[in-house]
Motif scaffolding. Structure first.
Motif, PDB file in Angstrom:
ATOM      1  N   PHE A  96       0.847  -1.262   0.017  1.00 50.12           N
ATOM      2  CA  PHE A  96       0.087   0.032   0.174  1.00 50.12           C
ATOM      3  C   PHE A  96       0.874   1.327  -0.253  1.00 50.12           C
ATOM      4  O   PHE A  96       0.408   2.372   0.307  1.00 50.12           O
ATOM      5  N   ASN A  97       2.095   1.112  -0.228  1.00 53.26           N
ATOM      6  CA  ASN A  97       2.888   2.077  -0.217  1.00 53.26           C
ATOM      7  C   ASN A  97       3.291   3.123   0.740  1.00 53.26           C
ATOM      8  O   ASN A  97       3.166   4.214   0.823  1.00 53.26           O
ATOM      9  N   VAL A  98       3.168   2.417   2.050  1.00 48.11           N
ATOM     10  CA  VAL A  98       3.174   3.151   3.227  1.00 48.11           C
ATOM     11  C   VAL A  98       4.288   2.538   4.323  1.00 48.11           C
ATOM     12  O   VAL A  98       4.479   3.008   5.324  1.00 48.11           O
ATOM     13  N   SER A  99       5.177   1.590   3.275  1.00 51.71           N
ATOM     14  CA  SER A  99       6.201   1.106   4.295  1.00 51.71           C
ATOM     15  C   SER A  99       7.300   0.363   3.059  1.00 51.71           C
ATOM     16  O   SER A  99       6.703   0.262   2.012  1.00 51.71           O
ATOM     17  N   ASP A 100       8.371   0.292   3.464  1.00 48.86           N
ATOM     18  CA  ASP A 100       9.163  -0.301   2.659  1.00 48.86           C
ATOM     19  C   ASP A 100       9.223  -1.700   2.920  1.00 48.86           C
ATOM     20  O   ASP A 100       9.823  -2.632   1.835  1.00 48.86           O
ATOM     21  N   ILE A 101       8.382  -2.353   3.505  1.00 42.50           N
ATOM     22  CA  ILE A 101       8.337  -3.914   3.994  1.00 42.50           C
ATOM     23  C   ILE A 101       7.005  -4.218   4.469  1.00 42.50           C
ATOM     24  O   ILE A 101       6.136  -3.294   4.759  1.00 42.50           O
ATOM     25  N   ASN A 102       6.680  -5.386   4.137  1.00 38.16           N
ATOM     26  CA  ASN A 102       5.726  -6.261   4.811  1.00 38.16           C
ATOM     27  C   ASN A 102       6.086  -6.669   5.957  1.00 38.16           C
ATOM     28  O   ASN A 102       7.023  -7.643   6.123  1.00 38.16           O
ATOM     29  N   LEU A 103       5.542  -6.537   7.266  1.00 34.75           N
ATOM     30  CA  LEU A 103       5.764  -6.918   8.537  1.00 34.75           C
ATOM     31  C   LEU A 103       5.868  -8.453   8.477  1.00 34.75           C
ATOM     32  O   LEU A 103       6.462  -9.186   9.288  1.00 34.75           O
ATOM     33  N   HIS A 104       4.696  -8.955   7.684  1.00 34.73           N
ATOM     34  CA  HIS A 104       4.563 -10.514   7.765  1.00 34.73           C
ATOM     35  C   HIS A 104       5.136 -10.919   6.591  1.00 34.73           C
ATOM     36  O   HIS A 104       4.843 -12.145   6.185  1.00 34.73           O
ATOM     37  N   GLY A 105       6.183 -10.463   5.849  1.00 37.87           N
ATOM     38  CA  GLY A 105       6.718 -11.094   4.751  1.00 37.87           C
ATOM     39  C   GLY A 105       5.895 -10.798   3.543  1.00 37.87           C
ATOM     40  O   GLY A 105       4.875 -10.473   3.343  1.00 37.87           O
ATOM     41  N   ASP A 106       6.708 -11.345   2.541  1.00 41.78           N
ATOM     42  CA  ASP A 106       6.144 -11.287   1.033  1.00 41.78           C
ATOM     43  C   ASP A 106       5.260 -12.655   0.939  1.00 41.78           C
ATOM     44  O   ASP A 106       5.833 -13.519   0.859  1.00 41.78           O
ATOM     45  N   ASN A 107       4.017 -12.472   0.606  1.00 46.32           N
ATOM     46  CA  ASN A 107       3.137 -13.607   0.661  1.00 46.32           C
ATOM     47  C   ASN A 107       2.071 -13.244  -0.390  1.00 46.32           C
ATOM     48  O   ASN A 107       1.313 -12.553  -0.370  1.00 46.32           O
ATOM     49  N   ARG A 108       2.286 -14.213  -1.517  1.00 50.43           N
ATOM     50  CA  ARG A 108       1.115 -13.968  -2.530  1.00 50.43           C
ATOM     51  C   ARG A 108      -0.390 -14.419  -2.260  1.00 50.43           C
ATOM     52  O   ARG A 108      -1.083 -13.814  -3.034  1.00 50.43           O
ATOM     53  N   PHE A 109      -0.547 -15.014  -1.089  1.00 48.47           N
ATOM     54  CA  PHE A 109      -1.920 -15.247  -0.698  1.00 48.47           C
ATOM     55  C   PHE A 109      -2.545 -14.359   0.423  1.00 48.47           C
ATOM     56  O   PHE A 109      -3.670 -14.571   0.962  1.00 48.47           O
ATOM     57  N   LYS A 110      -1.657 -13.126   0.652  1.00 43.46           N
ATOM     58  CA  LYS A 110      -1.784 -12.258   1.683  1.00 43.46           C
ATOM     59  C   LYS A 110      -3.333 -11.752   1.665  1.00 43.46           C
ATOM     60  O   LYS A 110      -4.006 -11.558   2.686  1.00 43.46           O
ATOM     61  N   PHE A 111      -3.796 -11.755   0.764  1.00 44.79           N
ATOM     62  CA  PHE A 111      -5.165 -11.072   0.567  1.00 44.79           C
ATOM     63  C   PHE A 111      -6.352 -11.889   0.756  1.00 44.79           C
ATOM     64  O   PHE A 111      -7.485 -11.549   1.287  1.00 44.79           O
ATOM     65  N   SER A 112      -5.911 -13.289   0.799  1.00 47.90           N
ATOM     66  CA  SER A 112      -7.035 -14.225   1.311  1.00 47.90           C
ATOM     67  C   SER A 112      -7.104 -14.260   3.210  1.00 47.90           C
ATOM     68  O   SER A 112      -7.831 -14.917   3.401  1.00 47.90           O
ATOM     69  N   GLU A 113      -6.156 -13.520   3.728  1.00 51.84           N
ATOM     70  CA  GLU A 113      -6.143 -13.481   5.170  1.00 51.84           C
ATOM     71  C   GLU A 113      -7.203 -12.651   5.650  1.00 51.84           C
ATOM     72  O   GLU A 113      -7.734 -12.649   6.670  1.00 51.84           O
ATOM     73  N   LEU A 114      -7.732 -11.643   4.718  1.00 53.78           N
ATOM     74  CA  LEU A 114      -8.645 -10.551   5.120  1.00 53.78           C
ATOM     75  C   LEU A 114      -9.967 -11.311   5.973  1.00 53.78           C
ATOM     76  O   LEU A 114     -10.351 -10.793   6.845  1.00 53.78           O
ATOM     77  N   PRO A 115     -10.555 -12.118   5.158  1.00 56.76           N
ATOM     78  CA  PRO A 115     -12.052 -12.603   5.865  1.00 56.76           C
ATOM     79  C   PRO A 115     -11.604 -13.217   7.159  1.00 56.76           C
ATOM     80  O   PRO A 115     -12.458 -12.829   8.053  1.00 56.76           O
ATOM     81  N   SER A 116     -10.679 -14.021   7.396  1.00 59.17           N
ATOM     82  CA  SER A 116     -10.373 -14.514   8.563  1.00 59.17           C
ATOM     83  C   SER A 116      -9.830 -13.603   9.836  1.00 59.17           C
ATOM     84  O   SER A 116     -10.092 -13.705  10.905  1.00 59.17           O
ATOM     85  N   ARG A 117      -9.115 -12.332   9.076  1.00 54.59           N
ATOM     86  CA  ARG A 117      -8.700 -11.558  10.139  1.00 54.59           C
ATOM     87  C   ARG A 117      -9.752 -10.758  10.591  1.00 54.59           C
ATOM     88  O   ARG A 117      -9.890 -10.350  12.106  1.00 54.59           O
ATOM     89  N   ARG A 118     -10.739 -10.355   9.853  1.00 52.85           N
ATOM     90  CA  ARG A 118     -11.958  -9.644  10.490  1.00 52.85           C
ATOM     91  C   ARG A 118     -12.642 -10.601  11.676  1.00 52.85           C
ATOM     92  O   ARG A 118     -12.974  -9.839  12.620  1.00 52.85           O
ATOM     93  N   GLU A 119     -13.026 -11.635  11.522  1.00 52.50           N
ATOM     94  CA  GLU A 119     -13.275 -12.558  12.571  1.00 52.50           C
ATOM     95  C   GLU A 119     -12.338 -12.609  13.737  1.00 52.50           C
ATOM     96  O   GLU A 119     -12.812 -12.373  14.901  1.00 52.50           O
ATOM     97  N   LYS A 120     -11.153 -12.800  13.553  1.00 57.63           N
ATOM     98  CA  LYS A 120     -10.157 -12.920  14.864  1.00 57.63           C
ATOM     99  C   LYS A 120     -10.145 -11.398  15.381  1.00 57.63           C
ATOM    100  O   LYS A 120      -9.886 -11.170  16.563  1.00 57.63           O
ATOM    101  N   VAL A 121     -10.064 -10.436  14.644  1.00 56.56           N
ATOM    102  CA  VAL A 121     -10.182  -9.032  15.387  1.00 56.56           C
ATOM    103  C   VAL A 121     -11.320  -8.823  16.323  1.00 56.56           C
ATOM    104  O   VAL A 121     -11.204  -8.335  17.344  1.00 56.56           O
TER     105      VAL A 121
END
Length: 147
Positions: free
Chosen positions: A46-71
């Protein structure tokens, strides 16, 4: 199976407290917190950092639905732990309180410092956005053109 602290409720609770510390809004919904946390963790996308804190992961966007539940689960625990306050006047919305502030003052890890720095910038840039707009923005980043 070994239980990992990576994206566990415990880790998400810590990230929520750090995120709420930097929010410019008085209260945030759980979905807004999940979206801002996602952008913070994957800041490079999202151009707000030079790094991804959880690394480069091509499946990262699939995390969002479960993240909403966990949050939401993490927020319930934070309310029970008396580290965040809840406001019901406009749906369920949350705010860090003095006990939450006292707790995060004890966090000294490099991860917490990096997360806080990125979260501050993310909140400055995005936490005033409409929630639906923010999710559309995240979704637009998940579409990668075919080469």
């Amino acid at each position: 199976m070994i239980d990992s602290t990576y994206n566990s409720i415990f880790e998400i609770k810590l990230r929520i407290l750090l995120l709420l510390e930097h929010s410019r809004q008085e209260f945030l919904s759980s979905d807004m917190i999940a979206a801002l946390d996602f952008i913070t963790v994957y800041g490079k996308e999202f151009n707000v950092s030079d790094i991804n804190l959880h690394g480069d992961n091509r499946f990262k966007f699939s995390e969002l639905p479960s993240r909403r539940e966990k949050v939401f689960s993490a927020l319930k625990e934070l309310v029970k732990d008396n580290m965040v306050d809840i406001d019901l006047s406009n749906g369920f919305q949350f705010q860090i309180n003095n006990i939450g502030y006292q707790f995060i003052e004890t966090l000294e890890s490099n991860y917490a410092i990096e997360y806080s720095q990125i979260a501050d910038f993310v909140c400055e840039k995005y936490d005033a956005m409409d929630e639906a707009e923010l999710y559309k923005f995240i979704q637009s980043k998940s579409v990668v053109p075919m080469k």
